[in-house]
Design an enzyme around this catalytic site. Structure first.
Site, PDB file in Angstrom:
ATOM      1  N   ALA A 131      -0.057  -4.068  11.409  1.00  0.00           N
ATOM      2  CA  ALA A 131       1.227  -3.645  10.859  1.00  0.00           C
ATOM      3  C   ALA A 131       1.069  -2.249  10.277  1.00  0.00           C
ATOM      4  O   ALA A 131       0.070  -1.943   9.625  1.00  0.00           O
ATOM      5  CB  ALA A 131       1.695  -4.612   9.781  1.00  0.00           C
ATOM      6  N   CYS A 171      -1.042   0.800   6.442  1.00  0.00           N
ATOM      7  CA  CYS A 171      -1.378  -0.136   7.514  1.00  0.00           C
ATOM      8  C   CYS A 171      -2.095  -1.361   6.959  1.00  0.00           C
ATOM      9  O   CYS A 171      -2.707  -1.313   5.902  1.00  0.00           O
ATOM     10  CB  CYS A 171      -2.327   0.518   8.516  1.00  0.00           C
ATOM     11  SG  CYS A 171      -1.941   2.212   8.891  1.00  0.00           S
ATOM     12  N   ASP A 172      -2.039  -2.409   7.754  1.00  0.00           N
ATOM     13  CA  ASP A 172      -2.894  -3.567   7.518  1.00  0.00           C
ATOM     14  C   ASP A 172      -3.130  -4.268   8.847  1.00  0.00           C
ATOM     15  O   ASP A 172      -2.223  -4.340   9.680  1.00  0.00           O
ATOM     16  CB  ASP A 172      -2.283  -4.552   6.514  1.00  0.00           C
ATOM     17  CG  ASP A 172      -3.333  -5.526   6.019  1.00  0.00           C
ATOM     18  OD1 ASP A 172      -4.180  -5.118   5.207  1.00  0.00           O
ATOM     19  OD2 ASP A 172      -3.341  -6.682   6.483  1.00  0.00           O
ATOM     20  N   THR A 173      -4.347  -4.747   9.024  1.00  0.00           N
ATOM     21  CA  THR A 173      -4.706  -5.456  10.246  1.00  0.00           C
ATOM     22  C   THR A 173      -5.342  -6.775   9.858  1.00  0.00           C
ATOM     23  O   THR A 173      -6.212  -6.821   8.974  1.00  0.00           O
ATOM     24  CB  THR A 173      -5.689  -4.631  11.101  1.00  0.00           C
ATOM     25  OG1 THR A 173      -5.065  -3.382  11.413  1.00  0.00           O
ATOM     26  CG2 THR A 173      -6.050  -5.350  12.389  1.00  0.00           C
ATOM     27  N   LYS A 218       0.832  -1.213   0.000  1.00  0.00           N
ATOM     28  CA  LYS A 218       0.000   0.000   0.000  1.00  0.00           C
ATOM     29  C   LYS A 218       0.862   1.257   0.000  1.00  0.00           C
ATOM     30  O   LYS A 218       0.560   2.233  -0.688  1.00  0.00           O
ATOM     31  CB  LYS A 218      -0.934  -0.008   1.214  1.00  0.00           C
ATOM     32  CG  LYS A 218      -1.974  -1.111   1.154  1.00  0.00           C
ATOM     33  CD  LYS A 218      -2.724  -1.222   2.470  1.00  0.00           C
ATOM     34  CE  LYS A 218      -3.637  -2.439   2.485  1.00  0.00           C
ATOM     35  NZ  LYS A 218      -4.328  -2.589   3.797  1.00  0.00           N
TER      36      LYS A 218
END
Length: 180
Positions: free
Chosen positions: A101, A64-66, A50
């Site tokens: 993250a 971000c990534d969750t 991203k």
């Protein structure tokens, strides 16, 4: 200027909460191209993908990534109502790990942040799950629940960073931004 590479209103709200000025740019990425099986590596790979979809070397990019990890399976956003039901039934009465993250990037310099939080659910009956599935909330969230909304009623115990479960390890990000 900070650029948030995410369309998530929850992440935007968290940055506003701590009075960080930012501009939102939603990256155009194919998340299905990431085939990592380790949950921490996958979350960071997605955050990096991203970030690099935003062509800007002047500003600080926050991406971000969750995702949720439970019993060897990565639980991302549900495909449909049946998938959401499956996930909630799986998490019912159990403890799962939320991996959030974030990547701060300016030019070639990167600061990766990964935060793990343990979340324990109460036992969920079918009526509670069905009520929740008839709202709009579960369908754009990892593992089909949002801790900051109606999904809060599922949570028996949390060990770790609440904001990371919402989708942004905010304390870590604020500390690193001061350093930048």
């Amino acid at each position: 200027m900070l650029i948030l590479a995410s369309g998530s209103p929850r992440r935007q709200d968290l940055l506003k909460q701590v009075e960080i000025n930012f501009l939102t740019i939603i990256p155009n990425v194919d998340e299905s191209s990431v085939t990592e099986t380790d949950p921490k590596e996958k979350a960071m790979t997605l955050a990096r993908l991203k970030s690099h979809a935003i062509d800007n070397d002047e500003d600080i990019i926050l991406s971000c990534d969750t995702l949720i990890h439970y019993n060897g399976e990565i639980l991302e956003k549900p495909k449909d109502k049946n998938d959401a039901r499956r996930m909630l039934k799986m998490l019912s009465g159990n403890t799962h790990t939320v991996i959030s993250a974030a990547l701060l990037r300016k030019g070639d310099a990167e600061i990766p942040i990964v935060r793990e939080t343990e979340v324990e659910f109460f036992d969920l009956d079918d009526k509670t799950i069905d009520h929740y599935l008839n709202t709009d909330e579960p369908y754009d969230k990892a593992a089909a629940y949002g801790i900051q909304g109606l999904g809060a009623m599922f949570v028996k115990h949390i060990s770790g960073d609440y904001n990371a479960v919402v989708g942004l390890p905010l304390g870590d990000i604020c500390r690193e931004l001061r350093e930048l």
